[in-house]
Design an enzyme around this catalytic site. Structure first.
Site: not given
Length: 142
Positions: A45-49
């Site tokens: 969680q917390g990744c753009a991709s």
């Protein structure tokens, strides 16, 4: 591949376009992640991709736990960042993982100025996930 080899290769590349191509090539060297490992539990969680990190805990001959990872992403550059992270962390003990300052290594390679804020946040999320796994493994052996 070791982190020192990655550092040396980075030093040979003057232009960031060449460095990005190298990072993408590193991503192509990742061991394939089985489709079943692309699960919600493994998603970072917390990744753009989209990013998945799958861990396996093995035991070294000394009996110490060793954390081994597979990683994947739907973004080529992020796959390369994962490859660098796994070079730093995969196959190491929880103590070694917690003693390794991955953000400092990425800063040393020049990524602070060359990653978007979203990619930087994603990188931090991946590092924190691995560090949390190490803390959990360490607590389980106490």
């Amino acid at each position: 591949m070791t982190i020192d080899e990655i550092r040396d290769n980075f030093a040979l590349l003057d232009e960031w376009d060449d460095r990005y191509r190298y990072v993408i090539e590193l991503g192509r060297t990742l061991d394939p992640m089985p489709e079943a490992e692309h699960s919600t539990a493994n998603k970072v969680q917390g990744c753009a991709s989209q990013v998945w990190l799958s861990k396996q805990i093995d035991r070294k001959q000394s009996g110490e736990p060793s954390l081994n990872y597979l990683g994947d992403s739907d973004a080529h550059i992020v796959r390369g960042l994962i490859a660098i992270l796994l070079t730093l962390y995969s196959g190491h003990t929880p103590q070694q993982i917690l003693a390794t300052d991955a953000p400092a290594v990425f800063d040393e390679l020049g990524f602070r100025e060359h990653l978007t804020p979203q990619r930087s946040n994603g990188l931090r999320a991946m590092v924190e996930r691995i560090r949390a796994d190490a803390r959990e493994a360490l607590a389980a052996t106490s």
